[in-house]
Design an enzyme around this catalytic site. Structure first.
Site, PDB file in Angstrom:
ATOM      1  N   LYS A 284       5.938  -5.503  -5.590  1.00  0.00           N
ATOM      2  CA  LYS A 284       4.599  -6.098  -5.564  1.00  0.00           C
ATOM      3  C   LYS A 284       4.621  -7.439  -6.280  1.00  0.00           C
ATOM      4  O   LYS A 284       5.432  -7.643  -7.184  1.00  0.00           O
ATOM      5  CB  LYS A 284       3.608  -5.186  -6.306  1.00  0.00           C
ATOM      6  CG  LYS A 284       3.230  -3.929  -5.572  1.00  0.00           C
ATOM      7  CD  LYS A 284       2.194  -3.139  -6.373  1.00  0.00           C
ATOM      8  CE  LYS A 284       1.838  -1.844  -5.670  1.00  0.00           C
ATOM      9  NZ  LYS A 284       1.183  -2.020  -4.362  1.00  0.00           N
ATOM     10  N   ARG A 358       2.295   7.996   0.594  1.00  0.00           N
ATOM     11  CA  ARG A 358       2.322   8.895   1.747  1.00  0.00           C
ATOM     12  C   ARG A 358       3.612   9.701   1.819  1.00  0.00           C
ATOM     13  O   ARG A 358       3.637  10.778   2.396  1.00  0.00           O
ATOM     14  CB  ARG A 358       2.067   8.084   3.025  1.00  0.00           C
ATOM     15  CG  ARG A 358       3.107   7.044   3.313  1.00  0.00           C
ATOM     16  CD  ARG A 358       2.624   5.996   4.308  1.00  0.00           C
ATOM     17  NE  ARG A 358       1.707   5.029   3.681  1.00  0.00           N
ATOM     18  CZ  ARG A 358       1.106   4.045   4.344  1.00  0.00           C
ATOM     19  NH1 ARG A 358       1.302   3.905   5.649  1.00  0.00           N
ATOM     20  NH2 ARG A 358       0.303   3.208   3.727  1.00  0.00           N
TER      21      ARG A 358
END
Ligand code: BES
Ligand code: MN
Ligand code: ZN
Length: 505
Positions: A284, A358
């Site tokens: 990130k 996920r």
């Protein structure tokens, strides 16, 4: 919470003779004091009426004015706090929660320790009990402070609101007492969730959460099972393992079972707990990366929820599943392009290591199936896209089951934790097709929140009622509200508790 928590109590004693620091009187917009003001006695009534006549306070929501009480005799309250409640017709449970938050904020600032709330005597737009409960809930939520990391004590730490008495008619007192006990317990669950997410990633790591789960298991009727790395390997949970493999802190799957509902199938709640999300090799950007300590807020909500229902002894069965890992870049981290075999057997091509939530949820959702739950609800700070779509005022709700979706949305509305449903049309699933595996972990056609939910749905059992709550935008309070301080909101605990109370069939 590092200081003694605020306690709330129901009282039916004579208001004028009440001994404490400060009487709280509600004022509606337009400058009208609440009806029950006369109970405080004529001198107080006159002082308040005069202040309102001179427009010292107009009654707008959140307005506060503190007056000296006209009578300063021994053991008599010394101050009167006028509290703006807004337009009488527009009062809602949520506006009363905010009002409760405003009261404790003012008490903090003005070093008031013991208060008596008269607004709990008015009917507002709901029953008296519901109104009193909302005021108390807002006050309890608003009293939260996270002070674990300050050597220097904040000035309001020495003196802070300790007790809030809610005035209520005698015939309703015992009912209110019960409601306040419940509210206090639920807010304790919210506090646990907030604390967990406010603590930094170097403190709350997967092992911390595992130890906490064991502690809950010792203190409460909860059966805790921790799957460590070896267990995860044996169970083929390579989604959880792959996300955790770049970190020195090993991943875990935490399972907490609360059974007090006989033979009925349990409700399964699954919470994403990435204790820090750097993105992994798909790193990130630095801006706001520190906030990614809250990427375990879904798991935190599961902890708060289980603590609350176990303390409340609700007659239900619940299984909490918290997959937890730290997502880091390193020589052992997973690579973009890696293919992993999930516990369900489906192969996933990892296009982006930052779509890690996920992957851990895939294994946890699949594992939930062994409990044959009547419903599965997962909470996850899953996508930045959800914040783009819905901002911070409601979470995303995605589901394969209209009935369950409605129930969850209803519980959220009642609890003051709103949801908004997004569609899961079959066309959205196509973007997850991989050229070499069963599916890939990101799509590239927009609708990131929906495609993430489509990914999760592949790991939920067929015909299993399931709701996914994307809490990326609601788990963290950026601006600060009267009953929700800046930082972790503990979002989801109140919604789940409200739902659990109705979940008996
Ligand atoms: N934890 C983040 C989601 C997130 C981002 C929550 C910002 C709150 C604020 C999640 O693991 C993530 O990184 N998601 C990616 C998915 C993308 C790579 C498809 C995202 O949202 O950018
Ligand atoms: Mn991520
Ligand atoms: Zn994440």
């Amino acid at each position: 919470m590092s200081h003694e928590p605020l306690t709330v109590e129901a009282t039916s004693q004579d208001v004028a003779a009440w001994k404490g620091d400060c009487l709280v009187v509600g004022v509606y917009q337009g400058g009208k004091a609440q009806k029950s003001l006369h109970l405080a006695g004529a001198p107080v009534e006159q002082a308040v009426t005069r202040a309102l006549k001179d427009k010292w306070l107009t009654g707008k929501t959140g307005e506060i004015l503190i007056l000296p009480a006209p009578y300063h005799g021994e053991g008599h309250f010394r101050r009167v706090l006028l509290l703006g409640l807004g337009k009488r017709r527009e009062i809602t449970p949520e506006s009363l929660r905010a009002a409760g938050g405003h009261v404790v904020a003012a008490a903090h600032k003005n070093r008031i320790e013991r208060l008596l709330l008269l607004p709990s005597l008015d009917r507002h737009n709901m029953g008296r009990l519901a109104g009193a409960e909302a005021l108390a809930e807002g006050a309890l939520l608003g009293a939260y402070r996270f002070e674990h990391y300050r050597k220097k004590k904040s000035p309001d730490k020495t003196s802070h609101p300790r007790q809030l008495d809610l005035a209520i008619r005698l015939e309703q007192r015992s009912k209110l007492v019960k409601r306040l006990q419940r509210t206090t317990t639920v807010v304790r669950g919210v506090t646990l969730a907030r604390d967990l997410a406010n603590h930094p990633g170097n403190v709350v790591d997967p092992d911390y959460l595992a130890r906490l789960a064991r502690e809950l298991g010792e203190r409460l009727p909860i059966k805790t099972t921790i799957l460590d790395e070896q267990d995860l390997r044996q169970a083929g949970m390579n989604g959880i393992l792959a996300v955790g493999q770049g970190s020195t802190k090993p991943p875990r799957l935490i399972i907490m079972e609360y059974r007090n509902g006989g033979e009925t199938p349990p409700l399964a709640v699954v919470g994403k707990a990435i204790t820090f999300d750097s993105g992994g090799l798909s790193l990130k950007p630095p801006a706001k990366m520190e906030e990614m300590k809250y990427d375990m807020s879904g798991g935190a909500a599961v902890f708060g929820f289980l603590q609350a229902i176990a303390e409340l002894k609700l007659p239900i069965n619940v299984v909490g599943l918290v997959p937890t890992a730290e997502n880091m870049p390193s020589g052992t981290a997973q690579r973009p392009g890696d293919v992993i075999r999930t516990a369900k057997g489906l192969f996933v091509e990892v296009i982006n290591t930052d779509a890690e939530g996920r992957l851990i949820l895939a294994d946890a959702l699949h594992h939930a199936e062994i409990f044959e739950p009547k419903a599965v609800i997962d909470l996850a700070t899953l996508t930045g896209a959800c914040t783009i779509a819905l901002g911070h005022h409601c979470c995303g709700l995605l589901s394969n089951h209209d009935g369950l979706a409605k129930k969850v949305a209803w519980a959220g509305r009642k609890a003051g934790e709103r949801t908004w449903r997004l569609p899961m049309f079959p066309e959205y699933r196509k973007v997850l097709e991989s050229t070499i595996a069963d599916l890939k972990n990101v799509g590239d056609q927009g609708a990131g929140t929906i495609t993430a939910a489509c990914f999760l749905s592949r790991f939920v059992g067929p015909d299993r009622p399931w709701v996914h709550l994307d809490i990326a935008g609601t788990a963290w309070e950026h601006t600060g509200r009267p009953h929700i301080a800046k930082g972790s909101a503990g979002f989801g605990v109140r919604l789940l508790c409200r739902l659990a109370r109705t979940f008996k069939d």
